[in-house]
Design a protein around this motif. Sequence first.
Motif, mmCIF file in Angstrom:
data_model
loop_
_atom_site.group_PDB
_atom_site.id
_atom_site.type_symbol
_atom_site.label_atom_id
_atom_site.label_comp_id
_atom_site.label_asym_id
_atom_site.label_seq_id
_atom_site.Cartn_x
_atom_site.Cartn_y
_atom_site.Cartn_z
ATOM 1 N N PRO A 130 0.788 -1.237 0.000
ATOM 2 C CA PRO A 130 0.000 0.000 0.000
ATOM 3 C C PRO A 130 0.819 1.285 0.000
ATOM 4 C CG PRO A 130 -0.046 -1.028 2.169
ATOM 5 C CD PRO A 130 0.646 -1.992 1.257
ATOM 6 N N HIS A 131 1.932 1.335 0.699
ATOM 7 C CA HIS A 131 2.646 2.594 0.892
ATOM 8 C C HIS A 131 3.729 2.761 -0.183
ATOM 9 C CE1 HIS A 131 0.321 2.903 4.479
ATOM 10 N NE2 HIS A 131 0.863 1.808 4.985
ATOM 11 N N THR A 132 3.276 2.873 -1.405
ATOM 12 C CA THR A 132 4.136 2.943 -2.584
ATOM 13 C C THR A 132 3.491 3.903 -3.579
ATOM 14 O OG1 THR A 132 2.952 1.136 -3.671
ATOM 15 C CG2 THR A 132 4.831 0.519 -2.278
ATOM 16 N N PRO A 133 4.207 4.280 -4.641
ATOM 17 C CA PRO A 133 3.565 5.142 -5.646
ATOM 18 C C PRO A 133 2.269 4.567 -6.210
ATOM 19 C CG PRO A 133 5.926 5.149 -5.973
ATOM 20 C CD PRO A 133 5.660 4.138 -4.892
ATOM 21 N N VAL A 134 2.241 3.282 -6.534
ATOM 22 C CA VAL A 134 1.009 2.689 -7.057
ATOM 23 C C VAL A 134 -0.051 2.594 -5.967
ATOM 24 C CG1 VAL A 134 -0.003 0.591 -8.053
ATOM 25 C CG2 VAL A 134 2.186 1.443 -8.905
ATOM 26 N N GLY A 135 0.371 2.398 -4.729
ATOM 27 C CA GLY A 135 -0.582 2.299 -3.638
ATOM 28 C C GLY A 135 -1.145 3.628 -3.184
ATOM 29 N N GLU A 136 -0.374 4.722 -3.364
ATOM 30 C CA GLU A 136 -0.779 6.007 -2.793
ATOM 31 C C GLU A 136 -1.042 7.102 -3.825
ATOM 32 O OE1 GLU A 136 1.436 5.782 1.558
ATOM 33 O OE2 GLU A 136 2.432 6.874 -0.073
ATOM 34 N N GLU A 137 -0.494 6.978 -5.033
ATOM 35 C CA GLU A 137 -0.589 8.059 -6.005
ATOM 36 C C GLU A 137 -1.581 7.750 -7.120
ATOM 37 O OE1 GLU A 137 3.334 9.097 -7.290
ATOM 38 O OE2 GLU A 137 4.142 9.063 -5.241
ATOM 39 N N THR A 138 -2.549 6.900 -6.828
ATOM 40 C CA THR A 138 -3.577 6.545 -7.803
ATOM 41 C C THR A 138 -4.940 6.951 -7.258
ATOM 42 O OG1 THR A 138 -3.603 4.300 -6.874
ATOM 43 C CG2 THR A 138 -2.276 4.653 -8.845
ATOM 44 N N ASP A 139 -5.901 7.061 -8.149
ATOM 45 C CA ASP A 139 -7.225 7.534 -7.740
ATOM 46 C C ASP A 139 -8.049 6.459 -7.046
ATOM 47 O OD1 ASP A 139 -6.868 10.150 -9.017
ATOM 48 O OD2 ASP A 139 -6.933 9.012 -10.886
ATOM 49 N N LEU A 140 -7.737 5.221 -7.334
ATOM 50 C CA LEU A 140 -8.379 4.087 -6.672
ATOM 51 C C LEU A 140 -7.352 2.962 -6.646
ATOM 52 C CD1 LEU A 140 -11.913 2.608 -7.171
ATOM 53 C CD2 LEU A 140 -9.929 1.128 -7.495
ATOM 54 N N VAL A 141 -7.209 2.276 -5.519
ATOM 55 C CA VAL A 141 -6.239 1.190 -5.434
ATOM 56 C C VAL A 141 -6.913 -0.052 -4.880
ATOM 57 C CG1 VAL A 141 -5.415 1.828 -3.111
ATOM 58 C CG2 VAL A 141 -3.923 0.519 -4.655
ATOM 59 N N LEU A 142 -6.574 -1.187 -5.450
ATOM 60 C CA LEU A 142 -7.000 -2.491 -4.950
ATOM 61 C C LEU A 142 -5.755 -3.230 -4.498
ATOM 62 C CD1 LEU A 142 -9.617 -3.484 -7.682
ATOM 63 C CD2 LEU A 142 -10.060 -2.604 -5.384
ATOM 64 N N LEU A 143 -5.809 -3.776 -3.283
ATOM 65 C CA LEU A 143 -4.632 -4.365 -2.661
ATOM 66 C C LEU A 143 -4.752 -5.885 -2.549
ATOM 67 C CD1 LEU A 143 -4.106 -1.804 0.241
ATOM 68 C CD2 LEU A 143 -2.721 -2.029 -1.823
ATOM 69 N N ALA A 144 -3.599 -6.530 -2.747
ATOM 70 C CA ALA A 144 -3.477 -7.970 -2.506
ATOM 71 C C ALA A 144 -2.337 -8.170 -1.511
ATOM 72 C CB ALA A 144 -3.208 -8.709 -3.802
ATOM 73 N N GLU A 145 -2.507 -7.594 -0.332
ATOM 74 C CA GLU A 145 -1.426 -7.630 0.660
ATOM 75 C C GLU A 145 -1.084 -9.051 1.095
ATOM 76 O OE1 GLU A 145 -1.098 -4.170 3.555
ATOM 77 O OE2 GLU A 145 -3.240 -4.075 3.063
ATOM 78 N N ALA A 146 -2.057 -9.945 1.105
ATOM 79 C CA ALA A 146 -1.804 -11.326 1.509
ATOM 80 C C ALA A 146 -0.899 -12.050 0.526
ATOM 81 C CB ALA A 146 -3.123 -12.081 1.644
ATOM 82 N N ALA A 147 -0.701 -11.482 -0.654
ATOM 83 C CA ALA A 147 0.080 -12.143 -1.705
ATOM 84 C C ALA A 147 1.538 -11.694 -1.739
ATOM 85 C CB ALA A 147 -0.561 -11.887 -3.065
ATOM 86 N N GLN A 148 1.983 -10.907 -0.769
ATOM 87 C CA GLN A 148 3.377 -10.483 -0.746
ATOM 88 C C GLN A 148 4.293 -11.713 -0.708
ATOM 89 O OE1 GLN A 148 3.779 -7.741 2.556
ATOM 90 N NE2 GLN A 148 2.288 -6.315 1.705
ATOM 91 N N GLU A 149 5.486 -11.576 -1.317
ATOM 92 C CA GLU A 149 6.357 -12.738 -1.521
ATOM 93 C C GLU A 149 7.794 -12.471 -1.094
ATOM 94 O OE1 GLU A 149 4.235 -14.556 -5.537
ATOM 95 O OE2 GLU A 149 5.557 -12.815 -5.694
ATOM 96 N N GLU A 150 8.495 -13.567 -0.798
ATOM 97 C CA GLU A 150 9.938 -13.524 -0.576
ATOM 98 C C GLU A 150 10.699 -13.799 -1.873
ATOM 99 O OE1 GLU A 150 11.542 -12.827 2.196
ATOM 100 O OE2 GLU A 150 9.835 -12.758 3.579
ATOM 101 N N SER A 151 10.105 -14.551 -2.776
ATOM 102 C CA SER A 151 10.784 -14.972 -3.998
ATOM 103 C C SER A 151 10.873 -13.843 -5.009
ATOM 104 C CB SER A 151 10.050 -16.146 -4.639
ATOM 105 O OG SER A 151 10.061 -17.257 -3.774
ATOM 106 N N VAL A 152 11.846 -13.960 -5.906
ATOM 107 C CA VAL A 152 12.000 -12.990 -6.980
ATOM 108 C C VAL A 152 10.914 -13.186 -8.039
ATOM 109 C CG1 VAL A 152 13.491 -12.310 -8.904
ATOM 110 C CG2 VAL A 152 14.464 -12.616 -6.625
ATOM 111 N N ALA A 153 10.719 -14.416 -8.475
ATOM 112 C CA ALA A 153 9.729 -14.698 -9.519
ATOM 113 C C ALA A 153 8.322 -14.666 -8.926
ATOM 114 C CB ALA A 153 10.001 -16.064 -10.148
ATOM 115 N N GLN A 154 7.430 -13.993 -9.596
ATOM 116 C CA GLN A 154 6.060 -13.848 -9.090
ATOM 117 C C GLN A 154 5.267 -15.138 -9.296
ATOM 118 O OE1 GLN A 154 3.885 -10.322 -10.203
ATOM 119 N NE2 GLN A 154 5.750 -9.175 -10.621
#
Length: 355
Positions: A130-154
Amino acid sequence: MAARGQFTYNEIKSQPDTWRAVLDGLAGDAERVQQAWREVSPRQVLFTGCGSTYYLAQSAAALLQGMTGVPARGVPASEIALQTPQTLARAEETLLIAVSRSGTTTETAAALSKFRQAGGRAIWGITCYPHTPVGEETDLVLLAEAAQEESVAQTRSFSSMLLLTQAVAALAGGVDLMPLQRLPGAAAALLAETEEMAAAVATRADLSRVFFLGGGPLYGIACEGMLKMKEMSITQSEAYHFMEFRHGPKAMVDSQALVVGLLAERALAQHAAVLHEMAEMGGAVVALSPLGSHPLPGQVVSLPEGLPDWARTVAYLPTLQLMAYHRSMSKGLNPDLPRNLTAVVYLNRDSLKPA
């Protein structure tokens, strides 16, 4: 220290729970998304991202256009930054939807800035942080915080953000989201039922190159399957539209080729014919299909029936991710840390200024 591949494997296998969390969070956003869509009323929509999320943008654009009739396309963020006149025609009529796991990728941030400068109508963001340019500098944001990862490949981040774009397309098109509720259970079944097959096929030493075929929204998924195989296992991989594969690329098919077909109900017979032809040419074939009763060559993965194609899009990913993971492990590589790659690409912003 984590065992080799542990993060990637856990992130792939955790997707049923992650998708449930994303859908639970979406429940409170549905009305907000519909209201925002009505207020923006775009004449066209651009989805943008980098790497995996560019391929996600391609799938999302096809879904949205199919469900709303509003012209939509996926564009790499770097093209918006560097080829602005070609990518941002009629920006004042355009909704830009930026998709970024980290929310901080330099090209994506530059694309947001270029779009604002061009007088774009609105920017929406889809991200895991959330606390990023895409998370804060957009008019509407949808978050998938539960999907955060340790790996490089998504893996789970890609699928979770794709799930959010599927929901956006449905909400914009006035379509009930209920089919999405079946997806966590479907993912759990697919992970359990297809892992042995995915590992057996992907680890075959006699297969040196892999081709992923898809159409419509599934072309972007085929591209993502190609990218995962390249990133994790350093295997020659390519992605094509089904029918285009006949126009030259099939010359590469022989006993050392694996052809992975992502079939949907639309055009199933025509796409199945391509897979039969590749099998006759000696290629190994894996077919992911929502209609298990349709005759198909090679290994067949039966996707959940009774879902509309738009809702099923994300269900193709777990099997493709497992194939890339197991091939990487069989080659002694570490899928958590693909060579030469980092989780986020940061550039000097001056490098994105056109000459």
